[in-house]
Design a protein around this motif. Structure first.
Motif: not given
Ligand code: WTA
Length: 670
Positions: A410-412, A434-439, A523, A535, A538, A544, A549
């Motif tokens: 969700g965030e760093p 630490d999983t990075w992804w987005q909607t 990002d 990461i 934004r 965030n 978001r």
């Molecule tokens: C941020 C949530 C750093 C990022 C799954 C992204 C993160 C936005 C991370 C998407 C992480 C999500 N480290 N930042 N592990 N995971 N973000 O669409 O800025 O609600 O673009 O999806 O959250 O938020 P969304």
């Protein structure tokens, strides 16, 4: 654990201002801060990762994804076309294949003799427990599928879902998937007016909601509030009401129907409809850089491939023995992919918790982990920081030795929170993903693989097989080490397909800056010498807050809709607890000056327009706002003011005195 304590990047993400009361723990965490890299525990062997997969994915990404789609999912009609990239950025995956998501999440497990297996251990706010098996879910899903049909819902129709964290939310989503209806889930914390907007723009035909929702011992009358806002929506033909709390709920004859009555009278058998791989599965509204939320559209085959593949690989899932818990809300993409679709498609046993993390006490999460012997726990950095604030005595009350893997999203995550999670919750033995992804991405794209990747606190590390992220400079040049704009250079199956009914905005938002085949994430990130991604955050007008978001424009338009307000500008400010917090600069009409009561009123106003999560943390009264000569509000400067920084370039301002006056005022108030 190895220590290459050169400190590289440890302070690159977030701020390390989180403190604990425990002096020896504090000292230990400080020492751990010097550890740059944590190697996987030697006895942790990944169940699913094969080095050959990464090589295969690099050599021929579509072939790699085709292999995953074939082995992980059941298809009614196997696909022969893997990727249609003839019209970028409108990519299509597995186009001539047919499948049904609910059949993959339910029927195939029941058919394989696992019907009695628990799909969801549900824990209610007042301590209730429900064991929901795969057979139970399948039975209810079939009945609701028939019930929805009875209400006139057909393939492609949109069904809104506004429910708390109760098992019926999974049934509702799966019932839609079973008949090819497109669900549109709205986070339970949003205000009814936000629900209205999302139903209106998607022409939802039916809304599935609840009598009331419980929060920390109080019950909010949801149905009543929904009626007040949505009563006159033209396209909305029916409202299905789950009886959850027993609070009085108005039922309008002919339009409204109780969920349990609908299920009781429905035929128990509803064969899953074989759907085209590209049939829409759901829309999920997310914030963008304008006040209008973006309807992110995901489709059937590619999305389920991504959710299933990543859930199994990243969480090292053993469906037979793991007890998995994702503490997110189902109303966010994390809930869609990693509470409902990924875990159920993989046949996992999950925990679902209705309540708040501090009710009845601040140890409730840890109590649940102990009781159900949870092995995999997935939460957000903001939640971890809150737990740090509460203190280690709460997890300390419980036996957390069942845990073997931890995740964040969700965030760093700031390194100190990472280390606290590692030490206090994971007992120093659990890898952290630490999983990075987005909607938009549908599934995890960048993450360590447990047992494989060495982790660095604060870094999401490296991409999963089949995913090709890169950093570009402002002018589009590749950055191999340093900071840049994060992009994804090749399509992947679970990517969004478009913005609902707005192809143009889809292209404009994600594929216009560096060409039609480069997905612009939104990002900024940093790549270190080991090829690890950090990461930063934004680069658009998205805030965030606690991993949620929100767009500045959305909050601004809520504030200016208050009669006292002439103008408002909203910016993000770093926040110890929530990552970022909302700061609103507000000019009142007639140059009135506001007081604390006005601030409370404005905050409440935003809560009723959007939801409590969008309430500004600070309201700063401004006689005027800094604008460029063309009249654009310079948010960058407002951010500097809010965070007490030296002001950046003010030469383009129409009236430079405005910022000086504001900055002086904020400094005084602080
Ligand atoms: C941020 C949530 C750093 C990022 C799954 C992204 C993160 C936005 C991370 C998407 C992480 C999500 N480290 N930042 N592990 N995971 N973000 O669409 O800025 O609600 O673009 O999806 O959250 O938020 P969304």
């Amino acid at each position: 654990m190895t220590s290459t304590a050169d400190g590289t990047g440890l302070d690159a993400v977030g701020t390390d201002i989180v403190g604990t009361d425990d002096v020896s723990l504090e000292r230990e965490l400080d020492q751990l801060l010097a550890v740059e890299r944590f190697d996987p525990p030697p006895d942790f062997v990944s169940r699913w990762y094969r080095p050959a997969d990464a090589a295969a994915a690099a050599a021929d990404p579509p072939a790699f994804w085709a292999e995953q789609a074939r082995t992980l999912l059941d298809w009614d009609t196997p696909f022969t076309t893997v990727l249609d990239d003839s019209n970028p950025p409108f990519y299509r995956w597995f186009t001539d294949g047919r499948l049904n998501v609910s059949a993959n999440c339910l029927d195939r497990h029941v058919a394989a003799g696992r019907g009695d297996k628990v799909a969801i251990h549900w824990v209610g706010e007042e301590g209730e427990r429900r064991r929901v098996t795969y057979s139970d879910l399948l039975a209810d899903t079939q009945r609701l599928a028939n019930g929805l049909k009875e209400l006139g819902v057909g393939k492609g129709d949109v069904v809104g879902i506004f429910l708390p964290m109760i098992p019926e939310v999974a049934v509702a989503m799966l019932a839609c998937a079973r008949i090819g209806a497109v669900h549109n889930v709205v986070f339970g914390g949003f205000a009814p007016s936000a629900v209205r907007e999302r139903m209106e723009v998607s022409d939802a035909k039916v809304l599935i909601t609840v009598d009331g929702a419980r929060r920390k011992g109080r019950t909010a009358p949801v149905k009543e509030a929904v009626d007040a806002e949505l009563g006159d929506l033209k396209a909305l033909e029916h409202i299905v009401v789950v009886r959850s709390t027993g609070i009085a709920a108005p039922i309008r004859e002919g339009r409204d129907v109780w969920y349990h009555e609908l299920l009781e009278r429905a035929d128990p058998v509803a064969p899953p409809e074989p759907l085209d791989a590209e049939h829409p599965l759901f829309i999920l509204y997310s914030s963008g850089s304008t006040a209008k939320p973006k309807g992110i559209l995901h489709t059937t085959g590619g999305y389920l491939t991504g959710a299933t593949y990543t859930h199994r690989l990243v969480f090292d899932l053993d469906a037979d023995s793991d007890v998995y818990w994702c503490s997110a809300d189902v109303g966010w993409i994390t809930g869609h992919s990693y509470i409902v679709y990924g875990p159920l498609s993989n046949g996992a046993t999950s925990v679902m918790f209705e309540g708040a993390p501090d009710y009845p006490d601040r140890d409730i999460w840890w109590k649940i982990i102990e009781e159900f012997k949870v092995t995999i726990f997935y939460t957000a950095p903001t939640a971890i920081r809150t737990c740090i604030k509460w203190g280690p005595q709460y997890p300390g009350r419980h036996d957390l030795s069942s845990l073997r893997l931890l995740g964040t999203v969700g965030e760093p995550i700031n390194p100190k929170a990472w280390l606290w999670y590692h030490k206090v919750i994971g007992g120093g033995r659990c890898p952290i993903v630490d999983t990075w992804w987005q909607t938009e991405t549908g599934a995890i794209l960048i993450s360590p693989l447990p047992g494989v990747t060495s982790t660095k606190p604060g870094s999401a590390t490296t991409p999963l097989p089949g995913i090709f992220p890169a950093l570009l400079s402002e002018d589009g040049q590749p950055v191999t080490e340093g900071t840049g704009v994060l992009v994804i250079t090749k399509p992947w199956p679970s990517m969004l397909r478009t913005l609902y009914r707005d192809d143009e905005r889809y292209v404009q938002t994600y594929f216009s800056r560096f060409g039609r085949d480069v997905y612009v994430v939104g990002d900024a990130a940093r790549l270190d010498a080991d090829g690890y991604f950090w990461i930063i955050g934004r680069i658009d007008d998205v805030i965030n807050v606690s991993g949620h978001r929100l767009s500045t424009a959305e909050v601004e338009s809520a504030i200016v809709s208050h009669e006292l307000v002439a103008e408002a500008a909203v910016v993000a400010q770093s926040d110890e607890q929530t990552g970022q917090a909302i700061v609103a600069f507000v000019t009142l009409t007639g140059n009135q000056s506001g007081d604390d009561a006005t601030i409370a009123e404005l905050r409440e106003h935003v809560a009723t327009r959007i939801g409590k999560l969008a309430r500004p943390k600070r309201v700063i009264w401004a006689d005027d706002l800094p604008k460029t000569r063309s009249g654009k509000i310079m948010r960058r400067l407002l951010r500097d003011i809010a965070e007490g920084r030296e002001l950046g370039d003010v030469t383009t301002l129409r009236d430079p005195d405005v910022v000086a006056a504001l900055a002086g005022k904020v400094a005084q108030a602080d």
